[in-house]
Write an enzyme that holds these catalytic residues in place. Sequence first.
Site, PDB file in Angstrom:
ATOM      1  N   ARG A   1     -44.052   1.969  87.514  1.00  0.00           N
ATOM      2  CA  ARG A   1     -43.310   3.007  86.793  1.00  0.00           C
ATOM      3  C   ARG A   1     -43.733   3.030  85.339  1.00  0.00           C
ATOM      4  O   ARG A   1     -43.880   1.985  84.707  1.00  0.00           O
ATOM      5  CB  ARG A   1     -41.803   2.733  86.877  1.00  0.00           C
ATOM      6  CG  ARG A   1     -41.340   2.779  88.317  1.00  0.00           C
ATOM      7  CD  ARG A   1     -39.845   2.644  88.442  1.00  0.00           C
ATOM      8  NE  ARG A   1     -39.476   2.654  89.861  1.00  0.00           N
ATOM      9  CZ  ARG A   1     -38.258   2.497  90.329  1.00  0.00           C
ATOM     10  NH1 ARG A   1     -37.253   2.333  89.477  1.00  0.00           N
ATOM     11  NH2 ARG A   1     -38.019   2.524  91.620  1.00  0.00           N
TER      12      ARG A   1
ATOM     13  N   ARG B   1     -37.383  -4.697  83.102  1.00  0.00           N
ATOM     14  CA  ARG B   1     -37.948  -3.349  83.171  1.00  0.00           C
ATOM     15  C   ARG B   1     -39.462  -3.407  82.970  1.00  0.00           C
ATOM     16  O   ARG B   1     -39.954  -3.341  81.855  1.00  0.00           O
ATOM     17  CB  ARG B   1     -37.293  -2.463  82.103  1.00  0.00           C
ATOM     18  CG  ARG B   1     -37.576  -0.966  82.280  1.00  0.00           C
ATOM     19  CD  ARG B   1     -36.742  -0.132  81.311  1.00  0.00           C
ATOM     20  NE  ARG B   1     -35.323  -0.315  81.528  1.00  0.00           N
ATOM     21  CZ  ARG B   1     -34.608   0.375  82.412  1.00  0.00           C
ATOM     22  NH1 ARG B   1     -35.175   1.293  83.141  1.00  0.00           N
ATOM     23  NH2 ARG B   1     -33.314   0.141  82.546  1.00  0.00           N
TER      24      ARG B   1
ATOM     25  N   SER C   1     -30.145  -0.009  94.413  1.00  0.00           N
ATOM     26  CA  SER C   1     -29.539   1.304  94.349  1.00  0.00           C
ATOM     27  C   SER C   1     -29.627   1.885  95.747  1.00  0.00           C
ATOM     28  O   SER C   1     -30.714   2.050  96.267  1.00  0.00           O
ATOM     29  CB  SER C   1     -30.325   2.146  93.340  1.00  0.00           C
ATOM     30  OG  SER C   1     -29.597   3.283  92.970  1.00  0.00           O
TER      31      SER C   1
ATOM     32  N   ARG D   1     -36.102  -8.795  89.424  1.00  0.00           N
ATOM     33  CA  ARG D   1     -34.741  -8.964  88.904  1.00  0.00           C
ATOM     34  C   ARG D   1     -33.996 -10.061  89.658  1.00  0.00           C
ATOM     35  O   ARG D   1     -33.117 -10.713  89.105  1.00  0.00           O
ATOM     36  CB  ARG D   1     -33.968  -7.639  88.981  1.00  0.00           C
ATOM     37  CG  ARG D   1     -34.492  -6.623  87.977  1.00  0.00           C
ATOM     38  CD  ARG D   1     -33.678  -5.344  87.939  1.00  0.00           C
ATOM     39  NE  ARG D   1     -34.262  -4.416  86.962  1.00  0.00           N
ATOM     40  CZ  ARG D   1     -33.704  -3.262  86.614  1.00  0.00           C
ATOM     41  NH1 ARG D   1     -32.557  -2.879  87.156  1.00  0.00           N
ATOM     42  NH2 ARG D   1     -34.287  -2.481  85.720  1.00  0.00           N
TER      43      ARG D   1
ATOM     44  N   GLU E   1     -28.322  -3.831  87.293  1.00  0.00           N
ATOM     45  CA  GLU E   1     -28.636  -3.199  88.585  1.00  0.00           C
ATOM     46  C   GLU E   1     -29.779  -3.941  89.279  1.00  0.00           C
ATOM     47  O   GLU E   1     -30.817  -4.198  88.678  1.00  0.00           O
ATOM     48  CB  GLU E   1     -29.054  -1.749  88.334  1.00  0.00           C
ATOM     49  CG  GLU E   1     -29.502  -1.034  89.597  1.00  0.00           C
ATOM     50  CD  GLU E   1     -30.217   0.278  89.293  1.00  0.00           C
ATOM     51  OE1 GLU E   1     -29.968   0.861  88.221  1.00  0.00           O
ATOM     52  OE2 GLU E   1     -31.031   0.700  90.127  1.00  0.00           O
TER      53      GLU E   1
END
Length: 427
Positions: A261, A276, A351, A390, A348
């Site tokens: 990403r 991130r 999801s 994560r 998070e």
Amino acid sequence: MLDLRWVRDNIDVVQEALEKRAAKVDLSRFKELDSERRTLIVKVEHLKNERNVVSGEIAKLKKAGAPADDKIEAMRTLGDDIKELDERLADIEDELNRLMMDIPNIPHESVPVGEDETCNPEIRTWGEQPKFDFEPKPHWDLGLDLGVLDFERAAKITRARFVLYWDLAARLERALLNLMLDLHTGTHGYTEVFPPILVNDTSLTGTGQLPKFADDLFKIEDDNLYLIPTAEVPVTNIHRDEIFAGDDLPRHYCAYTPCFRREAGAYGKDTRGLIRHHQFNKVELVKFVHPETSYDELEKLTANAEAVLRALNIHYRVISLCTGDIGFSAAKTYDIEVWLPGFGGYKEISSCSNFEDFQARRANIRFREHPKAKPQFVHTLNGSGLAIGRTVAAVFENYQQADGTILIPEALKPYMGGAERIVAKKF
RNA sequence: GGAGAGAUGGCCGAGUCGGUCGAAGGCGCUCGCCUGCUAAGCGAGUAGGGGGUUAUAAACUCCCUCGAGGGUUCGAAUCCCUCUCUCUCCGCCA
């Protein structure tokens, strides 16, 4: 994408949903384009019918050896008219299509109304925040002190927001993805797939990343291919343009892939640690289901993702994303947020979304209730099960000891080659 | 990367000099008939999308789709161009 006819007949519902999402789409333009399109279709099809009929007559005349010049001449001008109308129709359909592509999914009635992430209600929690008799450190400090997370060299090799894992951290990453895959394929009954991680633009359009979110993607210009931002893209597109038999559903897939990403809008956010990155590993769960079952399937999928954190015995909570925070393609989303004691908050880690038929319509994924029934769109769902980087961060922070070492969670020991803890080492 | 061959309905496969082709034939599948069972046989049906009419039903009707997109033509599965994919041979390569 929503159904054109449905939007036409439920324009107020769409308007209301767009307002709840704070999305900007011009529905008055939709009305214009839609009615103009239908008027044109009627006109041009009428002309085409005439052309077909007369062409048949010409064929007959020619076969009989009779002259047909006057008919051919008449058809010449008719052909020009058709061409002109077809071009206008194509322009209108282009614009209408672009507009439809920009309309986000309608949130399910159970989705809480709210402006932004501060309005997401907590649905449940599991476990408890661990107690430390020392000040717990964030995972990046732990990783640096232990020498196993090497951000500096990763930046040298590539650039910021990449990481080099050493030794037991690398092993931990691999252990986690194996634990997750084993859990989902074994206990939860998912079928494992390993898809391509470069995809074409049709696939990205099918799942909703294109055309709207091109800036978030890494693109290989020379070949017109993209690095996947999530396994959702290739795995959902496995069945693009396919029709399932009714008893072929549901399909439950899980896939480990790297994800890429650009994080274009995230400068200055989560700049430290593993949270991130431009490249990260993820185990993804994807479901193709009968429309009637999709909300049950969402609950199950979320529970399957939660099961990973339960196996690791790490505290988390589940929140329901409100209308202002929910993703473009989703009708309903649960986020699982893991507790990070060093970081001092929830983050998070998964999801889980039901897209209803929004992706299925774009990607043309259908099923037949009965062999003779008309095909209808399936519902698609997906969720992370889990984001692995994560999870590494969560293990580091939740299993850290006073001496700065990290205990290996019970469930991971079979995967760690006998290692009991991660201790400091220089690489 | 170079040379060549190909892409037709769920599958196989025909399609002549462009003319009634959404497409012969076969297989498969569905329904019905027939036959102690099975097998065989007989009959019918069997793509998707978008419009119109209508109750977003049934029925009827029209348009589009023969890998995708464009072109030629009164008319294209059939001719031309571009692209994608598959196969064969050569080269390169983990």
